[in-house]
Scaffold this motif. Structure first.
Motif, mmCIF file in Angstrom:
data_model
loop_
_atom_site.group_PDB
_atom_site.id
_atom_site.type_symbol
_atom_site.label_atom_id
_atom_site.label_comp_id
_atom_site.label_asym_id
_atom_site.label_seq_id
_atom_site.Cartn_x
_atom_site.Cartn_y
_atom_site.Cartn_z
ATOM 1 N N ILE A 16 38.379 -25.686 16.887
ATOM 2 C CA ILE A 16 38.057 -25.532 15.203
ATOM 3 C C ILE A 16 36.353 -26.194 15.207
ATOM 4 O O ILE A 16 36.300 -25.720 13.899
ATOM 5 N N LEU A 17 36.171 -26.873 15.901
ATOM 6 C CA LEU A 17 34.763 -27.601 15.323
ATOM 7 C C LEU A 17 33.775 -26.607 15.407
ATOM 8 O O LEU A 17 32.673 -26.843 14.465
ATOM 9 N N ARG A 18 33.967 -25.489 16.339
ATOM 10 C CA ARG A 18 32.688 -24.721 17.352
ATOM 11 C C ARG A 18 33.022 -23.581 15.895
ATOM 12 O O ARG A 18 31.791 -23.320 14.715
ATOM 13 N N GLN A 19 34.015 -23.305 14.847
ATOM 14 C CA GLN A 19 34.391 -22.621 14.296
ATOM 15 C C GLN A 19 33.618 -22.849 12.148
ATOM 16 O O GLN A 19 33.163 -22.692 11.892
ATOM 17 N N TRP A 20 33.946 -24.178 12.565
ATOM 18 C CA TRP A 20 33.821 -25.223 11.414
ATOM 19 C C TRP A 20 32.154 -24.858 11.073
ATOM 20 O O TRP A 20 32.067 -24.725 10.236
ATOM 21 N N ASN A 21 31.657 -25.198 12.109
ATOM 22 C CA ASN A 21 29.951 -25.555 12.205
ATOM 23 C C ASN A 21 29.600 -23.997 11.999
ATOM 24 O O ASN A 21 28.876 -23.560 11.387
ATOM 25 N N MET A 22 30.334 -22.594 12.345
ATOM 26 C CA MET A 22 29.793 -21.535 12.159
ATOM 27 C C MET A 22 29.920 -21.066 11.361
ATOM 28 O O MET A 22 28.638 -20.680 10.407
ATOM 29 N N LEU A 23 30.991 -21.260 10.406
ATOM 30 C CA LEU A 23 30.876 -21.247 8.806
ATOM 31 C C LEU A 23 29.702 -21.780 7.902
ATOM 32 O O LEU A 23 29.382 -21.513 7.577
#
Length: 210
Positions: free
Chosen positions: A155-162
């Motif tokens: 989730i943190l990786r997807q958040w940073n990607m967003l």
């Protein structure tokens, strides 16, 4: 517990029986060795009961703790599904460069993009809830913490990607807006030049007609 009281009572009865038989036979009374007197046995029994009580309390507290952790894990999983769905949808949204082909359309796209940025910014607190839940479960040594951390990290990786996609999209949008403004100025300039040509031709025609 009842069986233990019976055992303790049986010991006292046996000691009384032995002492009674010794007295009846005019024999020397039996004196238990150190550590085996009724008083010693009573103290040992008290220590045993206290140890068992402490263990029972510890087990009950651990059961409560484990139940709390399971509830935290269920809450974490429920919120994780919602966060992942939201992140995936918004990643798809900001990956689209549907800015339009003229200045008004691009300006409208910029306002829409700013609204998306505000929405993403306000979502930070909900992402933080996921991180806090994972930290709490790790602190409490939750047995399935590897799975929890793996999901948290995803989730943190997807958040940073967003956030990266959002920033890159703003850059492209700002460039597109600048180009549209240049095109608009060029159109105004061409229109002005055409108007000047018409004006000059009209002036020349009037002059020649005199």
């Amino acid at each position: 517990m009842l069986c233990r009281f019976q055992e303790k009572g049986n010991l006292e009865v046996l000691l009384f029986t032995v002492q009674s038989k010794l007295r009846a036979n005019n024999q020397k009374p039996y004196v238990p060795s150190e550590g085996k007197t009724i008083s010693d046995i009573n103290k040992a029994w008290e220590r045993l009961e206290k140890a068992e009580h402490d263990r029972e309390v510890a087990l009950r507290n651990e059961l409560i703790r484990q139940e709390k952790l399971e509830l935290l894990a269920q809450r974490f999983d429920h919120k994780s599904v919602m966060r992942e769905t939201w992140l995936n949808e918004n990643q798809r949204l900001v990956s689209q460069d549907n800015f339009g082909y003229d200045l008004p359309a691009v300006e409208a796209a910029m306002k829409k993009h700013e609204a998306i940025e505000a929405d993403v910014s306000s979502y930070q607190e909900r992402i933080q809830v996921i991180l806090d839940l994972a930290v709490e479960m790790e602190t409490e040594n939750y047995y399935d913490i590897k799975r929890i951390n793996a999901k948290k990290n995803n989730i943190l990786r997807q958040w940073n990607m967003l956030k990266e996609l959002l920033s890159a999209r703003r850059g492209r949008l700002e460039l597109n807006l600048s180009l549209q403004k240049i095109f608009q100025e060029m159109v105004y300039m061409i229109d002005w030049m055409e108007d000047m040509q018409v004006h000059l031709k009209l002036s020349k025609t009037i002059t020649l007609s005199r």
